[in-house]
Design a protein around this motif. Structure first.
Motif, mmCIF file in Angstrom:
data_model
loop_
_atom_site.group_PDB
_atom_site.id
_atom_site.type_symbol
_atom_site.label_atom_id
_atom_site.label_comp_id
_atom_site.label_asym_id
_atom_site.label_seq_id
_atom_site.Cartn_x
_atom_site.Cartn_y
_atom_site.Cartn_z
ATOM 1 N N GLU A 1 0.811 -1.226 0.000
ATOM 2 C CA GLU A 1 0.000 0.000 0.000
ATOM 3 C C GLU A 1 0.844 1.275 0.000
ATOM 4 O OE1 GLU A 1 -0.268 -2.600 2.097
ATOM 5 O OE2 GLU A 1 -0.765 -1.931 4.150
ATOM 6 N N ASP A 2 2.164 1.154 0.123
ATOM 7 C CA ASP A 2 3.046 2.316 -0.020
ATOM 8 C C ASP A 2 3.351 2.608 -1.490
ATOM 9 O OD1 ASP A 2 4.819 1.080 2.821
ATOM 10 O OD2 ASP A 2 3.412 2.771 2.783
ATOM 11 N N THR A 3 2.913 1.748 -2.381
ATOM 12 C CA THR A 3 3.137 1.956 -3.808
ATOM 13 C C THR A 3 2.466 3.239 -4.264
ATOM 14 O OG1 THR A 3 3.335 -0.408 -4.278
ATOM 15 C CG2 THR A 3 2.687 1.035 -6.103
ATOM 16 N N ALA A 4 3.253 4.133 -4.847
ATOM 17 C CA ALA A 4 2.742 5.432 -5.274
ATOM 18 C C ALA A 4 3.852 6.201 -5.970
ATOM 19 C CB ALA A 4 2.248 6.244 -4.071
ATOM 20 N N MET A 5 3.463 7.322 -6.571
ATOM 21 C CA MET A 5 4.432 8.309 -7.021
ATOM 22 C C MET A 5 4.689 9.220 -5.834
ATOM 23 S SD MET A 5 6.202 9.230 -9.704
ATOM 24 C CE MET A 5 5.336 8.823 -11.224
ATOM 25 N N TYR A 6 5.951 9.420 -5.524
ATOM 26 C CA TYR A 6 6.333 10.251 -4.389
ATOM 27 C C TYR A 6 6.897 11.577 -4.891
ATOM 28 C CZ TYR A 6 5.621 6.472 -1.072
ATOM 29 O OH TYR A 6 5.057 5.504 -0.280
ATOM 30 N N TYR A 7 6.401 12.650 -4.294
ATOM 31 C CA TYR A 7 6.797 13.999 -4.683
ATOM 32 C C TYR A 7 7.373 14.751 -3.485
ATOM 33 C CZ TYR A 7 3.561 13.160 -8.589
ATOM 34 O OH TYR A 7 2.908 12.639 -9.679
ATOM 35 N N CYS A 8 8.394 15.558 -3.736
ATOM 36 C CA CYS A 8 8.861 16.455 -2.698
ATOM 37 C C CYS A 8 8.383 17.867 -3.016
ATOM 38 C CB CYS A 8 10.378 16.415 -2.557
ATOM 39 S SG CYS A 8 11.319 16.897 -4.013
ATOM 40 N N SER A 9 8.253 18.637 -1.953
ATOM 41 C CA SER A 9 7.768 20.009 -2.072
ATOM 42 C C SER A 9 8.532 20.883 -1.097
ATOM 43 C CB SER A 9 6.269 20.071 -1.774
ATOM 44 O OG SER A 9 5.802 21.400 -1.755
ATOM 45 N N ALA A 10 8.803 22.115 -1.512
ATOM 46 C CA ALA A 10 9.464 23.095 -0.662
ATOM 47 C C ALA A 10 8.614 24.362 -0.656
ATOM 48 C CB ALA A 10 10.861 23.397 -1.179
ATOM 49 N N THR A 11 8.402 24.908 0.537
ATOM 50 C CA THR A 11 7.493 26.047 0.689
ATOM 51 C C THR A 11 8.236 27.270 1.217
ATOM 52 O OG1 THR A 11 5.634 24.564 1.130
ATOM 53 C CG2 THR A 11 5.389 26.875 1.782
ATOM 54 N N ASP A 12 8.189 28.360 0.431
ATOM 55 C CA ASP A 12 8.577 29.663 0.966
ATOM 56 C C ASP A 12 7.362 30.567 0.799
ATOM 57 O OD1 ASP A 12 10.957 30.228 -1.790
ATOM 58 O OD2 ASP A 12 8.804 29.958 -1.828
ATOM 59 N N SER A 13 7.366 31.466 -0.138
ATOM 60 C CA SER A 13 6.159 32.259 -0.413
ATOM 61 C C SER A 13 5.215 31.502 -1.329
ATOM 62 C CB SER A 13 6.540 33.595 -1.046
ATOM 63 O OG SER A 13 7.258 33.379 -2.238
ATOM 64 N N ALA A 14 5.651 30.370 -1.804
ATOM 65 C CA ALA A 14 4.847 29.521 -2.681
ATOM 66 C C ALA A 14 5.275 28.067 -2.467
ATOM 67 C CB ALA A 14 5.035 29.926 -4.140
ATOM 68 N N ASP A 15 4.502 27.161 -3.032
ATOM 69 C CA ASP A 15 4.863 25.740 -2.998
ATOM 70 C C ASP A 15 5.572 25.382 -4.296
ATOM 71 O OD1 ASP A 15 1.696 24.947 -1.448
ATOM 72 O OD2 ASP A 15 3.646 25.327 -0.522
ATOM 73 N N HIS A 16 6.727 24.762 -4.138
ATOM 74 C CA HIS A 16 7.507 24.329 -5.288
ATOM 75 C C HIS A 16 7.548 22.806 -5.280
ATOM 76 C CE1 HIS A 16 8.860 28.494 -5.561
ATOM 77 N NE2 HIS A 16 9.027 28.428 -4.253
ATOM 78 N N TRP A 17 7.463 22.207 -6.475
ATOM 79 C CA TRP A 17 7.288 20.763 -6.584
ATOM 80 C C TRP A 17 8.317 20.137 -7.503
ATOM 81 C CZ3 TRP A 17 3.536 18.149 -3.871
ATOM 82 C CH2 TRP A 17 2.566 18.932 -3.250
ATOM 83 N N GLY A 18 8.650 18.889 -7.160
ATOM 84 C CA GLY A 18 9.436 18.086 -8.062
ATOM 85 C C GLY A 18 8.543 17.305 -9.006
ATOM 86 N N GLN A 19 9.168 16.511 -9.885
ATOM 87 C CA GLN A 19 8.431 15.751 -10.885
ATOM 88 C C GLN A 19 7.989 14.397 -10.373
ATOM 89 O OE1 GLN A 19 7.512 16.983 -14.021
ATOM 90 N NE2 GLN A 19 8.163 18.832 -12.928
ATOM 91 N N GLY A 20 8.538 13.951 -9.284
ATOM 92 C CA GLY A 20 8.113 12.694 -8.697
ATOM 93 C C GLY A 20 9.041 11.538 -9.002
ATOM 94 N N THR A 21 8.996 10.549 -8.128
ATOM 95 C CA THR A 21 9.737 9.312 -8.327
ATOM 96 C C THR A 21 8.823 8.155 -7.914
ATOM 97 O OG1 THR A 21 11.808 8.124 -7.843
ATOM 98 C CG2 THR A 21 10.836 9.354 -6.022
#
Length: 114
Positions: free
Chosen positions: A88-108
Motif C-alpha cells: 500500500e506504499d506503492t505510489a508516485m512520491y513527490y517532494c515540495s518546498a514552501t517559501d512564499s509559494a509551494d515548489h514541486w518536483g516531478q516525482g519518483t
C-alpha cells in the motif's frame, strides 16, 4: 526559479527499504517546510511527512514508525528513509518546498511488490 529533483525510487519487495532524495536548487534553509507527498493510482495526493526549518517533523499515521524525513542543509537535499515497506506504499512520491509559494518536483515512482 526553484527546482526540485527526486531520486531513489524503484521496485522493492514487501518489508524492504528505500531512501528517496530530493535535491533542491538554492539554499534549502530558506524554506519554511519541506514535505513529501505521494499519490497512488486513482487516489488523492496525501501528505507523507513534513520537516520544518527548525527540524520538527510530522508524519501520516500510515507511515509513523516506518518512515523518517530528514534534511541536509549543507547539501540542499531532503530525504525520506522508508523501511518495512508495504504494497500500500506503492505510489508516485513527490517532494515540495514552501517559501512564499509551494515548489514541486516531478516525482519518483515507488513500487512495493513481490
Amino acid at each position: 526559479q526553484v527546482q526540485l529533483v527526486e531520486s531513489g525510487g524503484g521496485l522493492v519487495q514487501p518489508g524492504g527499504s528505500l531512501r528517496l532524495s530530493c535535491a533542491v536548487s538554492g539554499t534549502i534553509s530558506r524554506f519554511y517546510v519541506l514535505t513529501w507527498y505521494r499519490q497512488a493510482p486513482g487516489k488523492q495526493r496525501e501528505l507523507v511527512a513534513v520537516i520544518s526549518r527548525v527540524g520538527s517533523t510530522n508524519y501520516a499515521d500510515s507511515v509513523k514508525g516506518r518512515f523518517t524525513i530528514s534534511r541536509d542543509n549543507a547539501k540542499n537535499t531532503m530525504y525520506l528513509q522508508m523501511n518495512s515497506l508495504k504494497p500500500e506504499d506503492t505510489a508516485m512520491y513527490y517532494c515540495s518546498a514552501t517559501d512564499s509559494a509551494d515548489h514541486w518536483g516531478q516525482g519518483t515512482q515507488v513500487t512495493v511488490s513481490s
